[in-house]
Scaffold this motif. Structure first.
Motif, mmCIF file in Angstrom:
data_model
loop_
_atom_site.group_PDB
_atom_site.id
_atom_site.type_symbol
_atom_site.label_atom_id
_atom_site.label_comp_id
_atom_site.label_asym_id
_atom_site.label_seq_id
_atom_site.Cartn_x
_atom_site.Cartn_y
_atom_site.Cartn_z
ATOM 1 N N UNK A 72 0.704 -1.145 0.170
ATOM 2 C CA UNK A 72 0.029 0.025 0.046
ATOM 3 C C UNK A 72 1.003 1.135 -0.040
ATOM 4 N N UNK A 73 0.348 2.452 -0.424
ATOM 5 C CA UNK A 73 0.984 3.797 -0.594
ATOM 6 C C UNK A 73 0.914 4.420 0.753
ATOM 7 N N UNK A 74 2.194 4.776 1.404
ATOM 8 C CA UNK A 74 1.881 5.619 2.542
ATOM 9 C C UNK A 74 2.899 6.777 2.246
ATOM 10 N N UNK A 75 2.472 7.917 2.944
ATOM 11 C CA UNK A 75 3.186 9.130 3.066
ATOM 12 C C UNK A 75 4.136 9.303 4.353
ATOM 13 N N UNK A 76 5.141 9.755 4.322
ATOM 14 C CA UNK A 76 5.904 9.774 5.527
ATOM 15 C C UNK A 76 5.693 11.399 5.791
ATOM 16 N N UNK A 77 6.457 11.519 7.186
ATOM 17 C CA UNK A 77 6.314 12.782 7.833
ATOM 18 C C UNK A 77 6.851 13.936 6.977
ATOM 19 N N UNK A 78 7.975 13.418 6.171
ATOM 20 C CA UNK A 78 8.528 14.647 5.145
ATOM 21 C C UNK A 78 8.161 14.353 3.815
ATOM 22 N N UNK A 79 6.810 14.034 3.677
ATOM 23 C CA UNK A 79 6.081 13.935 2.373
ATOM 24 C C UNK A 79 6.957 13.438 1.334
ATOM 25 N N UNK A 80 7.386 12.152 1.674
ATOM 26 C CA UNK A 80 8.124 10.971 0.627
ATOM 27 C C UNK A 80 6.859 9.848 0.696
ATOM 28 N N UNK A 115 -4.484 0.588 8.064
ATOM 29 C CA UNK A 115 -4.670 1.964 8.823
ATOM 30 C C UNK A 115 -3.728 2.317 9.818
ATOM 31 N N UNK A 116 -3.159 1.187 10.448
ATOM 32 C CA UNK A 116 -2.167 1.157 11.587
ATOM 33 C C UNK A 116 -0.888 1.492 10.767
ATOM 34 N N UNK A 117 -0.439 0.989 9.908
ATOM 35 C CA UNK A 117 0.626 0.953 8.958
ATOM 36 C C UNK A 117 0.899 2.348 8.547
ATOM 37 N N UNK A 118 -0.335 3.078 8.092
ATOM 38 C CA UNK A 118 -0.385 4.403 7.462
ATOM 39 C C UNK A 118 -0.095 5.201 8.602
ATOM 40 N N UNK A 119 -0.727 5.197 9.533
ATOM 41 C CA UNK A 119 -0.648 5.943 10.868
ATOM 42 C C UNK A 119 0.632 6.114 11.333
ATOM 43 N N UNK A 120 1.516 4.832 11.425
ATOM 44 C CA UNK A 120 2.907 4.783 11.896
ATOM 45 C C UNK A 120 3.811 5.409 11.025
ATOM 46 N N UNK A 121 3.593 5.166 9.756
ATOM 47 C CA UNK A 121 4.545 5.733 8.714
ATOM 48 C C UNK A 121 4.366 7.098 8.500
ATOM 49 N N UNK A 122 3.042 7.685 8.567
ATOM 50 C CA UNK A 122 2.969 8.943 8.710
ATOM 51 C C UNK A 122 3.781 9.860 10.050
ATOM 52 N N UNK A 123 4.331 9.187 11.038
ATOM 53 C CA UNK A 123 4.869 9.904 12.037
ATOM 54 C C UNK A 123 6.319 9.894 12.044
ATOM 55 N N UNK A 125 10.058 9.983 9.501
ATOM 56 C CA UNK A 125 10.723 10.565 8.041
ATOM 57 C C UNK A 125 11.241 9.326 7.456
ATOM 58 N N UNK A 126 11.606 9.540 6.244
ATOM 59 C CA UNK A 126 12.007 8.645 5.518
ATOM 60 C C UNK A 126 13.275 7.524 6.076
ATOM 61 N N UNK A 127 14.025 8.288 6.123
ATOM 62 C CA UNK A 127 15.325 7.636 7.187
ATOM 63 C C UNK A 127 14.919 6.856 8.038
ATOM 64 N N UNK A 128 14.073 7.206 8.958
ATOM 65 C CA UNK A 128 13.791 6.459 10.143
ATOM 66 C C UNK A 128 12.982 5.364 9.671
ATOM 67 N N UNK A 129 12.210 5.240 8.521
ATOM 68 C CA UNK A 129 11.434 4.052 8.646
ATOM 69 C C UNK A 129 12.352 2.890 7.915
ATOM 70 N N UNK A 130 13.615 3.149 7.728
ATOM 71 C CA UNK A 130 14.607 1.870 7.488
ATOM 72 C C UNK A 130 15.420 1.701 8.769
#
Length: 325
Positions: A72-80, A115-123, A125-130
């Protein structure tokens, strides 16, 4: 006619008897309704139900199952924009809640996880997701376990499988990593050059110090050797002079004894003293302040003191002893 009725009754009775026996496999459970109302839960093994009244409405395993969450598509906090998929491990612990509290359990869980994944990824930044994948898994596990508890479900594990940025972001990341690698290579090269220069300078300094110490030791040893040579030479000359003085004294004593015993021996004494004066002239000739002198042997005693004053370095006159003048 009676036989037909009996046959029908036997058939119905056999069907009822067979329908009243239900076998549930190990690891499964079933819910039974009587007249469209919940009656009981069937455990693994042989179970009896009332024919024509009881009906099995839900049968499901209570073993752990795997729920595959589609990408699914998610948007990070830094809009990536990133694409994320996951795997959820879960099992039913309360069959009644799983059937009566939610209409479609698996669909509800998939939407809840998304829903939970989108919420967590939105909080993040891109570098933090890795770098924070394990922390994200723990947060999702805790939140999903709490959310699915009313449904009689236990979430045992959540794993994010792939986190894939968009193509443009991937290209930017590749450029960034390439620049970072070049930067690190340049830093390592400069550090290597600096370390090499420091080692080279340190080696040259140590070599100069060792060379200076060697020269210093050589000069010291040479000076000590020269000093010892001078001391030994002076000691030898002193010993030579002592021996010569002793010889002159012994000679004078012998001559004095001869003079006493033989009155004509004074002529021989004059000859010896003349020879001594000749030696003295040789010594004077070697001196830096040498003078040419003509001496009458007959006036030797009178001119002796004059000769001594001519010798500038104050050295003793060979063949002459002051004590016997």
């Amino acid at each position: 006619m009676g036989q037909l009725i009996l046959l029908i009754m036997l058939t119905l009775g056999g069907s009822a008897l067979v329908g009243s026996v239900k076998v549930i496999n190990q690891g499964d459970e079933a819910l039974v309704e009587r007249l469209s109302s919940y009656n009981k839960k069937l455990e693994p093994g042989l179970n009896l139900v009332t024919p024509f009244l009881d009906k099995i409405v839900y049968k499901q395993t209570i073993r752990e199952k795997v729920l595959d969450i589609p990408p699914q598509q998610c948007i990070t906090r830094d809009n990536v924009s990133i694409t994320v998929d996951a795997v959820v491990y879960w099992r039913i612990i309360d069959m009644e809640k799983a059937y009566y509290k939610v209409e479609n359990l698996q669909s509800a869980m998939v939407n809840l996880v998304l829903t939970q994944i989108r919420a967590e990824m939105g909080q993040l930044e891109l570098d933090e997701t890795f770098t924070a994948r394990s922390q994200i898994n723990e947060i999702l596990l805790r939140d999903l376990d709490i959310a699915t508890d009313p449904w009689g479900v236990k979430v045992t594990r959540v794993e994010l499988r792939d986190i894939i940025p968009s193509k443009a972001v991937q290209e930017s990341m590749e450029l960034q990593m390439s620049a970072e690698r070049k930067k690190r290579a340049a830093i390592l090269t400069s550090e290597g050059d600096r370390e090499s220069a420091v080692n080279s300078a340190r080696g040259k300094a140590e070599a100069q110090i060792l060379d200076a110490e060697a020269r210093q030791k050589s000069v010291i040893l040479q000076a000590e050797a020269e000093q010892k040579a001078i001391v030994l030479k002076a000691q030898a000359e002193r010993q030579q002079q002592v021996l010569k003085a002793q010889a002159i004294a012994e000679s004078a004593e012998i001559i004095a004894q001869k003079i006493k015993s033989n009155p004509d021996a004074h002529q021989a004494l004059e000859v010896l003293m003349a020879l001594g004066y000749l030696d003295m002239g040789t010594t004077i000739g070697k001196s830096d302040s040498s003078k040419v002198m003509f001496i009458d042997p007959r006036s030797i005693p009178a001119t002796l003191e004059g000769i001594r004053s001519i010798v500038s370095d104050g050295q003793e006159i060979p063949g002459f002893n002051n004590k016997h003048v």
